[in-house]
Design a protein around this motif. Structure first.
Motif, PDB file in Angstrom:
ATOM      1  N   LEU B 600      39.427-126.848   8.778  1.00 26.00           N
ATOM      2  CA  LEU B 600      38.267-125.967   8.496  1.00 26.00           C
ATOM      3  C   LEU B 600      38.363-125.155   7.197  1.00 26.00           C
ATOM      4  CD1 LEU B 600      36.918-124.589  11.907  1.00 26.00           C
ATOM      5  CD2 LEU B 600      36.101-126.497  10.544  1.00 26.00           C
ATOM      6  N   PRO B 601      39.538-124.553   6.873  1.00 20.92           N
ATOM      7  CA  PRO B 601      39.576-123.754   5.638  1.00 20.92           C
ATOM      8  C   PRO B 601      39.270-124.574   4.379  1.00 20.92           C
ATOM      9  CG  PRO B 601      41.479-123.287   6.996  1.00 20.92           C
ATOM     10  CD  PRO B 601      40.805-124.469   7.606  1.00 20.92           C
ATOM     11  N   ASN B 602      39.465-125.888   4.466  1.00 21.51           N
ATOM     12  CA  ASN B 602      39.229-126.712   3.283  1.00 21.51           C
ATOM     13  C   ASN B 602      37.786-127.196   3.175  1.00 21.51           C
ATOM     14  OD1 ASN B 602      41.945-126.597   2.479  1.00 21.51           O
ATOM     15  ND2 ASN B 602      42.453-128.108   4.063  1.00 21.51           N
ATOM     16  N   ILE B 603      37.018-126.976   4.224  1.00 22.05           N
ATOM     17  CA  ILE B 603      35.649-127.477   4.207  1.00 22.05           C
ATOM     18  C   ILE B 603      34.708-126.513   3.501  1.00 22.05           C
ATOM     19  CG2 ILE B 603      33.655-127.991   5.695  1.00 22.05           C
ATOM     20  CD1 ILE B 603      35.599-129.217   7.651  1.00 22.05           C
ATOM     21  N   ALA B 604      34.822-125.226   3.873  1.00 23.85           N
ATOM     22  CA  ALA B 604      33.879-124.249   3.316  1.00 23.85           C
ATOM     23  C   ALA B 604      34.557-123.382   2.271  1.00 23.85           C
ATOM     24  CB  ALA B 604      33.326-123.386   4.433  1.00 23.85           C
ATOM     25  N   GLU B 605      33.724-122.823   1.408  1.00 21.06           N
ATOM     26  CA  GLU B 605      34.195-121.920   0.351  1.00 21.06           C
ATOM     27  C   GLU B 605      34.872-120.689   0.962  1.00 21.06           C
ATOM     28  OE1 GLU B 605      32.909-121.899  -3.927  1.00 21.06           O
ATOM     29  OE2 GLU B 605      33.438-123.310  -2.396  1.00 21.06           O
ATOM     30  N   GLN B 606      34.231-120.188   2.036  1.00 18.25           N
ATOM     31  CA  GLN B 606      34.741-119.005   2.726  1.00 18.25           C
ATOM     32  C   GLN B 606      34.589-119.259   4.227  1.00 18.25           C
ATOM     33  OE1 GLN B 606      32.282-115.491   2.364  1.00 18.25           O
ATOM     34  NE2 GLN B 606      34.024-114.104   2.518  1.00 18.25           N
ATOM     35  N   LEU B 607      35.624-118.933   4.980  1.00 18.14           N
ATOM     36  CA  LEU B 607      35.561-119.165   6.424  1.00 18.14           C
ATOM     37  C   LEU B 607      35.786-117.844   7.158  1.00 18.14           C
ATOM     38  CD1 LEU B 607      35.522-121.206   8.860  1.00 18.14           C
ATOM     39  CD2 LEU B 607      37.976-121.429   8.550  1.00 18.14           C
ATOM     40  N   ILE B 608      34.830-117.484   7.992  1.00 18.40           N
ATOM     41  CA  ILE B 608      34.989-116.285   8.819  1.00 18.40           C
ATOM     42  C   ILE B 608      34.989-116.785  10.259  1.00 18.40           C
ATOM     43  CG2 ILE B 608      33.971-114.066   9.500  1.00 18.40           C
ATOM     44  CD1 ILE B 608      32.629-114.057   6.678  1.00 18.40           C
ATOM     45  N   ILE B 609      36.096-116.573  10.934  1.00 20.82           N
ATOM     46  CA  ILE B 609      36.236-117.192  12.243  1.00 20.82           C
ATOM     47  C   ILE B 609      36.477-116.132  13.322  1.00 20.82           C
ATOM     48  CG2 ILE B 609      38.695-117.762  11.933  1.00 20.82           C
ATOM     49  CD1 ILE B 609      37.969-120.498  13.157  1.00 20.82           C
ATOM     50  N   PHE B 610      35.694-116.206  14.374  1.00 20.12           N
ATOM     51  CA  PHE B 610      35.818-115.294  15.507  1.00 20.12           C
ATOM     52  C   PHE B 610      36.518-116.042  16.632  1.00 20.12           C
ATOM     53  CE2 PHE B 610      32.685-111.948  14.377  1.00 20.12           C
ATOM     54  CZ  PHE B 610      32.118-112.543  13.263  1.00 20.12           C
ATOM     55  N   THR B 611      37.529-115.421  17.229  1.00 18.52           N
ATOM     56  CA  THR B 611      38.205-116.115  18.336  1.00 18.52           C
ATOM     57  C   THR B 611      38.950-115.118  19.242  1.00 18.52           C
ATOM     58  OG1 THR B 611      39.696-117.934  18.861  1.00 18.52           O
ATOM     59  CG2 THR B 611      40.269-116.631  16.936  1.00 18.52           C
ATOM     60  N   LEU B 612      39.380-115.614  20.383  1.00 18.40           N
ATOM     61  CA  LEU B 612      40.163-114.763  21.284  1.00 18.40           C
ATOM     62  C   LEU B 612      41.612-114.725  20.786  1.00 18.40           C
ATOM     63  CD1 LEU B 612      38.885-115.983  24.779  1.00 18.40           C
ATOM     64  CD2 LEU B 612      38.350-113.812  23.660  1.00 18.40           C
ATOM     65  N   ASP B 613      42.293-113.581  20.966  1.00 19.80           N
ATOM     66  CA  ASP B 613      43.652-113.509  20.402  1.00 19.80           C
ATOM     67  C   ASP B 613      44.618-114.491  21.064  1.00 19.80           C
ATOM     68  OD1 ASP B 613      43.904-112.058  22.700  1.00 19.80           O
ATOM     69  OD2 ASP B 613      44.793-110.267  21.769  1.00 19.80           O
ATOM     70  N   LYS B 614      44.393-114.773  22.357  1.00 19.34           N
ATOM     71  CA  LYS B 614      45.303-115.733  23.031  1.00 19.34           C
ATOM     72  C   LYS B 614      45.171-117.122  22.389  1.00 19.34           C
ATOM     73  CE  LYS B 614      42.341-116.962  27.004  1.00 19.34           C
ATOM     74  NZ  LYS B 614      41.901-118.278  26.676  1.00 19.34           N
ATOM     75  N   ASP B 615      43.954-117.452  21.937  1.00 15.46           N
ATOM     76  CA  ASP B 615      43.761-118.752  21.284  1.00 15.46           C
ATOM     77  C   ASP B 615      44.317-118.742  19.864  1.00 15.46           C
ATOM     78  OD1 ASP B 615      42.464-119.892  23.439  1.00 15.46           O
ATOM     79  OD2 ASP B 615      40.523-119.083  22.824  1.00 15.46           O
TER      80      ASP B 615
END
Lengths: 53, 653
Positions: B600-615
């Protein structure tokens, strides 16, 4: 429909202008669908009859 | 476009001022926002973008913007403000976008006193200048936002291939690649044509008025039937989803696991065979359209061909020349070859003789033409019968196979039913849905036929109206405009269909590329004409696991972004946008999590990702950390009113 009596240059101009206007409509300032259609109709009127005037 | 900062004040559960500075470093283009539990405010934060840019809020109680705890403590006549402010750069320019609501409490009731939306641009001297708020559509067009904001619900819809997901992805692809411009043009031209039909001046013509009335009635009927079709199609998707859910339940019982697997496989083969039959019927229709008339003509005319002795006409008569043409040559006294034709000369007499074999004096040419036509018909339909027989034989064979599949499916169903208990109950419900689905599919076909019939009537009435329009000058002018609009519309439709085919082909390549990096197995992803996708494993079986569906969706999103970044031609939107994703990592295997973190980081110019901390902290972080610039944590206080604060995690790496 018969196309033999219509001018292909006018068809080409209409295509270019309509696409330009639709691009403006989508990505530009918001206006209503009916205003957009009325502008397209004005354009069609002008181009189709421009040689008559 | 790069999003630099977001400031929230009293926005929903984000009480007071909360600020997130997103990582905009090229090497570390990832910002991670984690929360301990679901419900901490990930979706609200994602929706804060939507509210700030477009005043949309896809959340329950969407009219409640101000934090609950603030509202509770407000005194009479006291004012409070809620705002979201986003700092971003776009095409080398820096913008600050701020949406603000001011609330006041009067006599115990809190109402919105005012609202404000403001865009500022930072000029070269660093001074902020207000610009027209409509400019938001140029900076971040709302229609395009759907391809860089992905909340959990949308990802789920996409992965389940339901109607909503299908429309969503189809629309996103069209918007990103500029096809929506062509779709809009077609839509507007279609309505303009209808308007022209109404503009025809019927005068005293009852017939014309009648046709205009029929068109209005039929259009209404068409729209209603289309709506009915949409409802049935939604029900169809819903039933298919229910069937899949029952299949999943059945597969969880060891007792019938293999039976269910085998049924899924047979049902899939059956579907493919039904599709194959449809293709063969289409082929049959095309062949009939092209050659059936010639075939019948050649058969009928061959009865008469023996009546003519063509030898009688050998070397006599020339096709294409008639008696009048010879008369003209004789009159002007010069032959076609340039020789003079003097009265009484050999040439003159030959031409007089020849005239006897040319129409209208002679049947020789007509007989020759007749013979030539029979030969043409015979040639073009020579293999027709054999080809039609071949297709019919294939249809018969496949139909036999389909019967076999149906029998096998019924047998499996009986076996599953015999397992008793819960299994029998699930199977009974499944069968009920299956029968409803069949009924629904029959109704869908009927409605499609009805729509086709109405469209045919509309075409015919429009044609009649156009003919009557030739009666006066004003109507002829409208008719001429219709001619132009029709041709423009046809050319745009043709261009659209060519462009869409190219895009689906390119999208297929891009999605497959991203998907392979994510999945690392022998699965193949295929994008269909309606933008749905299917994942087939090495045995040709369609994959249905949740984890795999999510990976597929992420592959799809990645593929779209890749395609958009490459840009294609003049009508497409070339601006690049960040990818803001509420990533449902919980259902992914360790390997898949690691792959997502890598890709994913290589696909978009900027990546903002929301996730659970356990994941995040299980496997995902170790792979993505080299690309992560900033990590924030959402900390929720579950008091009387839910409150969340955003805290920056230091020492990320």
């Amino acid at each position: 429909m018969k196309y033999d009596e219509i001018d292909q240059n006018i068809v080409d101009i209409l295509i270019t202008e309509i696409i330009r206007k639709e691009k403006e409509f989508i990505h530009g300032k918001k206006k209503s669908e009916s205003i957009q259609r009325s502008e397209l109709k004005k354009l069609i009127n002008t181009e189709v009859y421009k040689n008559d005037n | 476009m790069i999003i630099k900062k977001m400031i929230l004040k009293n926005f929903r559960q984000y009480m007071g001022i909360n600020e997130i500075a997103f990582s905009s470093d090229c090497d570390k283009n990832v910002t991670v926002i984690i929360s301990e539990n679901n419900g901490a405010g990930k979706t609200t934060l994602l929706e804060a973008f939507n509210w700030c840019f477009y005043r949309n809020l896809n959340l329950p109680n969407s009219d409640q913007i101000l934090t609950g705890a603030i509202m509770k403590n407000m005194k009479d006549r006291e004012e409070e403000v809620a705002f979201v402010e986003i700092h971003l750069s776009n095409k080398g320019k820096n913008y600050i976008i701020n949406r603000k609501n001011i609330y006041i409490k009067i006599d115990g009731k809190i109402t919105r006193k005012s609202r404000d939306f403001n865009i500022q641009i930072k000029n070269s001297d660093g001074i902020l200048e207000n610009i027209d708020s409509n400019e938001i559509e140029n900076i971040i067009p709302e229609d395009l936002s759907m391809y860089f904001f992905f909340d959990g619900e949308r990802i789920e819809n996409l992965s389940q291939e339901n109607t909503k997901g299908k429309k969503d992805i189809g629309q996103a692809v069209k918007n990103i690649l500029g096809l929506d411009i062509l779709v809009n043009a077609q839509k507007h031209l279609k309505i303009i044509l209808k308007e022209y039909d109404n503009e025809y001046d019927a005068g005293n013509s009852e017939k014309m008025k009648g046709y205009q009335d029929v068109l209005v009635t039929k259009e209404e009927k068409l729209n209603k039937t289309k709506k009915d079709l949409d409802v049935l199609s939604d029900e169809n998707e819903e039933m298919k989803k229910m069937l899949r859910d029952y299949d999943k339940k059945l597969i969880s019982f060891d007792k019938v696991k293999e039976l269910q697997k085998s049924r899924t496989q047979i049902e899939q083969t059956k579907r493919e065979n039904i599709k194959h039959i449809d293709t063969l019927y289409k082929e049959l229709r095309v062949k009939n359209k092209l050659n059936l008339a010639d075939y019948i003509t050649s058969k009928i005319l061959s009865v008469y061909v023996d009546k003519f002795n063509m030898e009688d006409f050998e070397d006599k008569g020339v096709i294409g020349i008639d008696g009048k043409a010879i008369d003209q040559l004789l009159k002007r006294g010069v032959c076609l070859c340039g020789n003079k034709i003097e009265k009484g000369s050999e040439e003159y007499n030959n031409l007089i003789e020849q005239k006897k074999y040319q129409p209208p004096a002679s049947l020789a040419v007509i007989a020759k033409q007749f013979n030539q036509r029979i030969t043409e018909c015979k040639n073009s339909s020579e293999n027709f019968r054999e080809e039609i027989n071949n297709i019919n034989r294939k249809i018969e064979t496949i139909n036999e196979k389909i019967d076999g599949h149906s029998k096998n499916i019924n047998q499996i169903s009986l076996q599953i039913n015999n397992a008793g208990g819960n299994i029998e109950e699930i199977e009974t419900k499944r069968n009920e849905i299956h029968n409803d689905l069949k009924k629904n599919e029959k109704e869908i076909i009927e409605l499609k036929v009805k729509i086709k019939e109405i469209k045919n009537i509309i075409d015919k009435v429009e044609g009649n109206l156009d003919e009557l329009a030739q009666g006066n000058e004003k109507n002829r002018k409208i008719y001429l405009k219709k001619l132009y609009v029709n041709q423009v519309k046809e050319k745009i439709e043709h261009y659209y269909s060519r462009k869409e085919n190219e895009i689906i082909k390119n999208l297929n390549e891009k999605v497959s590329e991203v998907f392979l990096n994510l999945i690392e197995t022998n699965h193949k992803i295929t994008i269909n004409d309606d933008y749905t996708f299917s994942v087939i494993d090495e045995d040709g079986i369609e994959s249905t696991s949740t984890g795999q569906n999510i990976i597929t969706t992420l592959g799809f999103i990645g593929g779209i972004i890749k395609l958009a970044r490459e840009g294609h031609d003049e009508i497409e939107v070339s601006e690049q946008y960040p990818l803001i994703l509420d990533a449902p990592l919980s259902d992914l295997s360790t390997k898949h999590k690691k792959n997502v973190a890598k890709v994913l980081p290589n696909i978009a110019e900027q990546l903002i990702i929301f996730t659970l901390d356990k994941d995040y902290y299980s496997n995902f972080e170790e792979v993505i950390k080299s690309k992560v610039g900033k990590v924030y944590k959402l900390i929720m206080n579950q008091e009387e009113y839910k409150r969340t604060i955003i805290e920056r995690c230091k020492n990320v790496n």
